[in-house]
Enzyme design. Structure first.
Site, PDB file in Angstrom:
ATOM      1  N   ASN A 192       0.873  -1.170   0.000  1.00 13.32           N
ATOM      2  CA  ASN A 192       0.000   0.000   0.000  1.00 13.32           C
ATOM      3  C   ASN A 192       0.912   1.223   0.000  1.00 13.32           C
ATOM      4  OD1 ASN A 192      -1.758   2.045   0.580  1.00 13.32           O
ATOM      5  ND2 ASN A 192      -2.527   1.169   2.494  1.00 13.32           N
ATOM      6  N   ARG A 237      -2.764  -2.167  -3.183  1.00 10.37           N
ATOM      7  CA  ARG A 237      -3.923  -1.292  -2.990  1.00 10.37           C
ATOM      8  C   ARG A 237      -3.797  -0.150  -3.994  1.00 10.37           C
ATOM      9  NH1 ARG A 237      -4.706   3.424   1.131  1.00 10.37           N
ATOM     10  NH2 ARG A 237      -6.885   3.886   0.713  1.00 10.37           N
ATOM     11  N   ARG A 281     -10.087  16.509   7.680  1.00  8.96           N
ATOM     12  CA  ARG A 281     -10.951  16.947   6.577  1.00  8.96           C
ATOM     13  C   ARG A 281     -12.286  17.455   7.108  1.00  8.96           C
ATOM     14  NH1 ARG A 281      -9.906  11.550   3.904  1.00  8.96           N
ATOM     15  NH2 ARG A 281      -7.958  11.790   2.755  1.00  8.96           N
ATOM     16  N   GLU A 310      -8.231  -4.958   5.671  1.00  6.79           N
ATOM     17  CA  GLU A 310      -8.089  -4.725   4.232  1.00  6.79           C
ATOM     18  C   GLU A 310      -6.970  -5.575   3.644  1.00  6.79           C
ATOM     19  OE1 GLU A 310      -8.361  -0.587   5.543  1.00  6.79           O
ATOM     20  OE2 GLU A 310      -8.978  -0.111   3.508  1.00  6.79           O
ATOM     21  N   HIS A 367     -12.636   3.474   0.435  1.00  3.84           N
ATOM     22  CA  HIS A 367     -12.695   2.467   1.510  1.00  3.84           C
ATOM     23  C   HIS A 367     -13.451   1.200   1.072  1.00  3.84           C
ATOM     24  CE1 HIS A 367     -12.334   5.953   4.625  1.00  3.84           C
ATOM     25  NE2 HIS A 367     -11.155   5.371   4.456  1.00  3.84           N
TER      26      HIS A 367
END
Ligand code: AMP
Length: 398
Positions: free
Chosen positions: A10, A89, A239, A384, A178
Site C-alpha cells: 500500500n 492497494r 478533513r 483490508e 474504503h
C-alpha cells in the site's frame, strides 16, 4: 505443498506499507512501513515476531529502495522464495474497474488514466507496482481498488446535480473510497451474526483518520459518503467533510485564499483538528473533552452529530436498516462515539447494550445492542490486507 506467501503493498507518495500474509491461514508474518520516501533520510521499519528493526535507505531512498530492503528482509527470514504473488492497494479505478484485476501493461495504462481522479495516490500506487515488478521478477501482481466496490451505486446516488457534460467529459461524479474495507466488513458482519448478507440492509461506518459511511443492501454498495474525492461526507481527522461548495469563493473574497490553499485548508487543517484546535487524533479529542477543553468538546459533538445524520440518510439508501456496523480505528475502539451515535439513532430501533459496547474494543468484534433491540449494532475490526491477499491469491490462481 510448501508455504505460499502473499505480499500486500500500500504505497503513498512518501510511504510504503507492506504485509506478508500466509495464504493458507491469512496470518500476517511480517509487516513493514517505509517513510520519508523521496527524501535523503528515508527509512523502513520491519516488524517480525513482535520485534522492530529499522533500516536506513541511504543508497536508494525511494519506493524501489524500500522494496529492495523488503526483499533483503524476506531473505533473512527465508521467506523470499515462498512469495507467490503481490497485491497492491490502488486508490482509484474510476469507472474502468469494478473488481480487482491481474496487472499487465494495459491495466497499468488504465491506472494511469485514472490519475486525474486520484492525483496524489494513483502515481504512488504505480511506483509500488513498478518496484514490485522489478524486484520480484515474474511474479503475478494484482490491483485491488478502493473505488471498485462502489461501482454498483445507482446513477441517482453517484451523479452530482451539475451539467451532465462535466460527467461525460471529465468523469465528474461520486466514486467513494474504503471499498475494500466495506467488502470485508459486510461479509464478516453477516458471518459473525450468522445471517445471509444478501438479505441484510446494512450501514457500515468506517471511522479512521479518514472516515466514510456506506449503505449496503442485496450484498452490494448502494451509496457512500465520500464522493469524487475523499473530502466529501463525514467530519474526519483533518478533513471538513460536507461543506457549502460556495466556501471556495467566500475564502477567496474574504481570506484571500487561492483554490489550492482552500483545498489544502479543507483537507489538512479542518475536521477534528480545525474544530478543536488541539489534535486530529480521536483519542486526544476524547481525553480533551473529558478534561473540559471547549474545542475538543465541540469537535466531538459535531463529529457525532454529522455521523448520526449520515446513518439516517444511509438507511434511506439501504431501504431500511437491520445492521449498523462500526469499523476503523475509531469505530473499533471508541465506545464513547458509538454510544452517542446509537443514542441519536435510537428512533431507528437501536437499544445500546452499554456493557457490551465498553467491551468491544482493541480488535474484539461484538454486538453492542441488547438482545431485544429491533436493529443490531455491531463492531467488526476491518482487515483490508486480508481482503487484498485473498483477491491476489484467487486472481493469481493460487
Ligand atoms: P485508522 O486511520 O483506522 O488507523 O484510525 C485512526 C484513528 O483511530 C485515530 O483518530 C485514533 O485516535 C483513533 N483511535 C485509535 N484507538 C482509539 C481509542 N482507543 N479510542 C478512540 N479512538 C481511537
Amino acid at each position: 505443498m510448501s508455504q505460499q506467501l502473499i505480499l500486500v503493498l500500500n504505497c503513498g507518495s512518501s510511504s510504503l506499507k507492506g504485509a506478508v500474509l500466509d495464504n493458507a491461514s491469512g496470518d500476517v508474518l511480517l509487516s513493514c512501513l517505509g517513510e520519508k520516501l523521496g527524501l535523503p533520510d528515508a527509512y523502513i521499519t520491519f516488524k517480525f515476531n513482535g520485534e522492530k528493526n529499522k533500516v536506513q535507505l541511504s543508497s536508494n531512498p525511494n519506493h524501489t529502495g524500500a522494496v529492495e530492503a523488503l526483499m533483503e528482509e524476506l531473505k533473512k527470514h527465508g521467506f523470499d522464495s515462498s512469495i507467490a504473488a503481490i497485491g497492491h492497494r490502488v486508490v482509484s479505478g474510476g469507472e474502468t474497474y469494478s473488481e480487482s484485476i491481474l496487472i499487465d501493461e494495459a491495466v497499468i495504462a488504465g491506472i494511469e488514466k485514472c490519475i486525474p481522479l486520484a492525483p496524489l495516490h494513483n502515481p504512488a500506487n504505480l511506483l509500488g507496482i513498478r518496484a514490485a515488478q522489478e524486484i520480484f521478477k515474474g511474479l503475478p501482481n494484482v490491483a485491488v481498488f478502493d473505488t471498485a466496490f462502489h461501482q454498483t451505486m445507482p446513477e441517482h446516488a453517484y451523479m452530482y446535480a451539475v451539467p451532465q457534460e462535466l460527467y461525460k467529459q471529465h468523469g465528474l461524479r461520486r466514486y467513494g473510497f474504503h471499498g475494500t474495507s466495506y467488502r470485508y466488513v459486510a461479509d464478516e458482519a453477516a458471518r459473525f451474526l450468522g445471517k445471509d448478507k444478501n438479505s441484510l440492509r446494512m450501514v457500515i461506518a468506517h471511522l479512521g483518520n479518514g472516515a466514510s459511511i456506506s449503505a449496503i443492501a442485496e450484498g452490494v454498495s448502494k451509496d457512500t459518503s465520500m464522493g469524487l474525492t475523499p473530502l466529501e461526507g463525514l467530519v474526519m481527522g483533518t478533513r471538513s467533510g460536507d461543506i457549502d461548495p460556495a466556501v471556495f469563493g467566500f475564502l477567496a473574497d474574504n481570506a484571500g485564499l487561492s483554490v489550492s490553499e482552500a483545498t489544502d485548508l479543507l483537507n489538512k487543517k479542518s475536521g477534528l483538528l480545525g474544530l478543536s484546535g488541539l489534535s486530529s487524533d480521536c483519542r486526544a479529542i476524547e481525553e480533551g473533552a473529558l478534561e473540559g477543553h471547549p474545542g475538543a468538546k465541540l469537535a466531538l459533538e459535531v463529529f457525532v452529530y454529522r455521523l448520526a445524520k449520515y446513518v439516517g440518510s444511509m438507511a434511506v439508501a439501504a431501504g431500511g436498516l437491520d445492521v449498523l456496523a462500526f469499523t476503523g480505528g475509531i469505530g473499533e475502539n471508541s465506545d464513547i462515539i458509538r454510544s452517542k451515535v446509537l443514542d441519536y439513532v435510537s428512533f431507528l430501533g437501536f437499544t445500546e447494550d452499554k456493557e457490551a459496547n465498553t467491551k468491544a474494543r482493541f480488535g474484539n468484534a461484538g454486538v453492542i445492542t441488547t438482545a431485544d433491540s429491533k436493529a443490531i449494532a455491531v463492531v467488526i475490526p476491518t482487515n483490508e490486507e486480508l481482503m487484498i491477499a485473498q483477491d491476489t491469491a484467487r486472481l493469481s490462481g493460487l
